[in-house]
Design an enzyme around this catalytic site. Sequence first.
Site: not given
Ligand code: NI
Length: 178
Positions: A55, A60, A103-104, A145-146, A149
């Site tokens: 995701g 991000q 998470c990236l 989660h997304e 963000h």
């Molecule tokens: Ni994330």
Amino acid sequence: MQKRKRSHNMETLKILTYPDKFLSEPTKPVENIDEKIRNLIKDMASIMYQAPGIGLAAIQVGINKSLLIYDVSPKDEKRALQVLINPRIIESEGTTISEDEGCLSVPDFRANVKRAASVLVEGFDSKEKPLRIEAEGLLSVVLQHEIDHLNGILFIDRISSLKREMYKRCVKKNLKNR
Ligand code: NI
């Protein structure tokens, strides 16, 4: 023939990581799903698959728009990129512990996160078609989660303060040693 110029340069798109302040900014709704947005989606997809991740939210990669992509298809199956624009969680039910969430934008760290067990999400796809997604399991966690963000929330904001401080200290130390 010369390639048409893109509104952003692919080379300049990279994943922002904590403690980048931009990650805690709320995002603005996408008003037109135009070529600019479609190019952004393409570039985000290559970044996500390359990472690899399941995701990615536009914020991000430094674009504060309400847009996210995800692909929760199993590794041995064909890719199935999903795009969600201006999403909202309409309903959420129950609770679950999402184990070892990562998470990236929060590299080298994983933690258990308390999440809703199931969610109902509404938004639009890249062709402006309204979407209504009932999700549980991994998809439900990815969507929560997304969408977090898009509201400037990272998963480390949802873990115990003790664990969060541990991570922050670790990041500070690494930044100093760089
Ligand atoms: Ni994330």
